[in-house]
Design an enzyme around this catalytic site. Structure first.
Site, PDB file in Angstrom:
ATOM      1  N   ASP A 126       0.818  -1.213   0.000  1.00 47.83           N
ATOM      2  CA  ASP A 126       0.000   0.000   0.000  1.00 47.83           C
ATOM      3  C   ASP A 126       0.852   1.263   0.000  1.00 47.83           C
ATOM      4  O   ASP A 126       2.011   1.267   0.429  1.00 47.83           O
ATOM      5  CB  ASP A 126      -0.900   0.030   1.239  1.00 47.83           C
ATOM      6  N   HIS A 278       3.632  -2.592   3.181  1.00 48.41           N
ATOM      7  CA  HIS A 278       3.721  -1.211   2.692  1.00 48.41           C
ATOM      8  C   HIS A 278       5.065  -0.992   2.008  1.00 48.41           C
ATOM      9  O   HIS A 278       6.095  -1.440   2.522  1.00 48.41           O
ATOM     10  CB  HIS A 278       3.558  -0.204   3.837  1.00 48.41           C
TER      11      HIS A 278
END
Length: 753
Positions: A126, A278
């Site tokens: 992300d 992430h």
């Protein structure tokens, strides 16, 4: 700021026919009425050209602000919403969603939940792409022959499109993670559509595709879906997207350590999973290290690492984009890259300007202090006292309202002199007014209109003495002005002397602003340049020259619109010293309207550029005469042309920071710069023994007056670079600045000596 000659309306072009268009010189127009030209256009055409010249600087400034706004938008500084809604009840969420898998399909009214098959892992990343960490993640995936899904934001995709292009090229899938990462439960459907479409636009511009995968910001497991997020998920489905949450969270955003990340990312008992990681949002070195250990470890246990559609054996989530939509996406990426590039240059320019401005302030304060201390010593002498008579030249064109005060102030002089009023074809009876005074030692010389340089050269030819003082027809001298002005000629090395021009009509706001500018210019700039021996300008309002120096450089030149700067530079290059006499005060009438001020400063700026260009060869001069080229010309170019041109960046970033933040830091920085300017201004006022009350208007001057000067300078640059025409402008005078010691009603606004 030097007080340059006023009262001219001679027409001319910026470049001679056949000469280069850049920094050309004004053609000579001897014998032509100022303001007239055989080829002069109609008034309407003049207004149209003037409007165009005014429009260009405004367009340039608007383009800079637009680039800055676009950059702020892409960097989530504008229109960003960082609110996060707390968890709510989940009574309206279907149980099969709460108990289902991480892939939620609500397209076409469906309510479907999918899980990842056993021994399949879908790594998801992300908040990227990040220029530092995303390439490292991609390298590890490539090293271990693994695929993943990258849920990218529109802001990061717009700024780093090459990374999204690489993701797609290496077989990874890309999903939408909104443009600016807001909590969509706070947003309207219009804002949600905008977040989706802008991100798709960026992805299309970067990789030429559209994607059907979506992950909402701040999402978690499917069982965390609540009554606030579920309506958003259904709406997202109606827009054609599959929502992908996760069922295994590595919690790498906590930075718990490599071991903890690997442990949290590993599913239990060979089950399949969508793993959340992430590749942006801060330091991700733990994620990268954990990934390099995690992938081979689970591959050895029989896991495969594919993208989402590979794991679900479904059609690709990517759709190629062609035609206008593709070019629109590419245009968006180009604009964002241009905005980032332009803003980067602006930030660098701001740093340069800030350093230059602070260095200049420091240099001015130090050298001004040194100059004042030197010239105010009791035993300071330029040389033997200068007592011989001097010639004062007063070029005049339509100065009927001012000329009497000017001449009478000269007749009150404490130094012996002759006064030569050169009437340059005035049409308002200027010469007759002087003749009717019947004053001794005052001669009137009449000539056909030929321009100020020609008038000064005519007066020089008629002058009887070896020292020549030049002044404007709208200026008045104090009784001691001429005596103080000529004393530096006791040093045989001095070829010219700059006096101290002061604003007489300072009672208005615009007059007060110019008063501050003049006091700072003469008491800081002039002193600094004097110590450095590179004075750039002898002001037309009050200056003195050794006749020998003038004759050796050919007298006053008509090559530029700033003849005072031109002659000063020429005298420097001939090896003479040019100094500043602080006590030689002259009182001049400054423009009293914005339009007159614009015309005057436009000509000053353009003329200064012409003079710098004309004397660019000074950079190669050698010997003592080369000092001006080595020191003066670079300083003048930097402080009078380049730095003021870039200085609007300070105000542009100030406005941006106040509106979009960080507001407190921005205002604090601006107040800091203002405080430095106030200290310099206060010191200049103290040196000149001026009342400090006028400094009350300094903050407003920095907000309004400086902006006008910026636009004027930018317009001058455009005129110079395009070879545009620039005309002399005759300023309207009121005659409010009277002779020292005269009728109080006729000396309005004059500061007593």
């Amino acid at each position: 700021m030097a007080s340059r000659t006023r009262g001219r309306t001679r027409s001319g072009t910026a470049a001679r026919p056949g000469a280069p268009a850049r920094f050309g010189t004004a053609p000579r127009t001897r014998g032509r009425r100022r303001g007239s030209s055989p080829a002069a256009p109609a008034d309407g055409a003049r207004r149209r050209r003037l409007s165009l010249r005014l429009t260009l600087p405004v367009l340039v400034l608007a383009a800079v602000m637009a680039m800055l706004m676009l950059r702020g938008y892409v960097h989530s500084e504008i229109l960003a919403d960082h609110r996060i809604r707390p968890e709510a009840a989940s009574g309206r969420v279907p149980e099969k969603i709460l108990d289902g898998g991480p892939v939620i399909d609500t397209r076409g009214g469906r309510t479907t939940s999918l899980r990842i098959p056993d021994h399949h892992l879908v790594l998801t990343f992300d908040d990227g792409p990040d220029p530092t960490w995303t390439p490292k993640v991609l390298d590890i995936l490539k090293k271990h022959h693994a695929h993943a899904v990258f849920f990218v934001t529109g802001t990061m995709t717009s700024r780093h499109p090459q990374l999204v292009r690489r993701m797609v090229a290496e077989g990874h899938e890309v999903g939408v993670h909104t443009f600016s990462h807001p909590d969509l439960s706070y947003q309207s459907t219009k804002r949600i559509d905008w977040e989706l479409s802008q991100t798709q636009l960026a992805i299309t511009g970067a990789a030429g595709i559209r994607t059907s995968l979506f992950r909402p910001p701040y999402s978690s497991f499917a069982d965390a879906m609540d009554d606030r997020s579920w309506p958003v998920t259904r709406y997202i489905g109606s827009r054609g997207y599959i929502t992908v949450v996760n069922d295994t969270d590595s919690e790498d955003w906590r930075k718990p350590g490599v071991d903890a990340i690997v442990r949290d990312a590993t599913p239990a008992a060979g089950k399949g999973a969508v793993v959340l990681m992430h590749d942006s949002g801060g330091d991700r070195h733990q994620t990268v290290e954990a990934l390099d250990r995690f992938i081979p470890s689970l591959q050895q246990r029989g896991y495969t690492f594919g993208n989402l559609t590979e794991a679900l054996n479904a059609p690709s989530a990517h759709t190629p984009v062609t035609g206008p939509d593709l070019w629109q996406g590419r245009a968006w990426i180009f604009l964002v890259q241009a905005a980032d590039g332009v803003t980067g240059v602006l930030v660098a320019g701001l740093a340069v300007v800030g350093a230059a401005v602070l260095a200049r302030f420091a240099l001015m304060l130090c050298l001004s202090f040194a100059h004042a201390r030197r010239v105010r010593r009791r035993n300071f002498r330029w040389g033997p006292p200068v007592t011989e008579p001097v010639s004062v030249l007063v070029p005049a064109y339509n100065e009927a309202k001012c000329i009497e005060n000017t001449v009478r102030s000269l007749t009150a002089s404490e130094h012996p002199l002759e006064i030569l009023v050169v009437d340059d074809g005035s049409a308002d009876g200027t010469a007759g007014i002087v003749e009717d005074l019947g004053l001794p030692d005052v001669r009137v010389i009449r000539q056909v209109n030929a321009g100020k340089p020609a008038a000064l050269n005519r007066g020089l030819a008629e002058a009887r003495h070896d020292i020549v003082v030049m002044m404007d027809g709208d200026t008045v001298f104090e009784p001691a002005t001429v005596r103080e002005l000529v004393q530096p000629f006791g040093d045989p090395r001095v070829g010219a002397v700059a006096g101290n021009a002061k604003v007489g009509n300072r009672d208005s706001l615009i007059g007060a602003w110019q008063h501050i500018e003049y006091v700072m210019g003469f008491n800081l700039d002039r002193r600094m340049y004097d110590v450095l021996r590179c004075m750039p300008t002898i002001p037309g309002a009050v200056g003195a020259f050794r006749r020998t120096a003038l004759e050796r450089v050919g007298g006053m030149s008509e090559d530029t619109l700033a003849e005072d700067t031109d002659i000063t530079m020429a005298i420097h290059r001939d090896g003479w010293r040019v100094v500043y006499a602080e006590r030689a005060r002259a009182w001049t009438e400054a423009p009293e309207s914005v339009s007159q001020l614009w015309s005057q400063r436009y000509r000053w700026s353009y003329g200064t550029m012409q003079a710098i260009w004309k004397h660019r060869g000074a950079l190669l001069d050698r010997g003592p005469s080369g000092r001006f080229g080595r020191v003066g010309l670079p300083l003048v170019s930097l402080f009078m042309v380049v730095a003021p041109l870039l200085a609007p960046l300070i105000d542009a970033f100030l406005l941006y920071g106040i509106v979009f933040g960080p507001t407190r830091k921005t205002i604090g920085a601006w107040l800091g710069v203002l405080a430095v300017q106030a200290v310099c201004a206060a010191y200049a006022f103290r040196l000149d023994r001026e009342r400090m009350t006028h400094l009350v208007s300094l903050p407003l001057q920095q907000i309004l007056y400086r902006q006008l000067m910026y636009v004027v300078l930018l317009q001058s640059w455009i005129t110079a670079l395009t070879g545009g025409r620039l005309r002399w402008q005759k300023l309207r005078r009121t005659g409010v600045v009277g002779a020292p010691g005269g009728d109080p009603d006729r000396t309005k606004g004059r500061q007593p000596a």
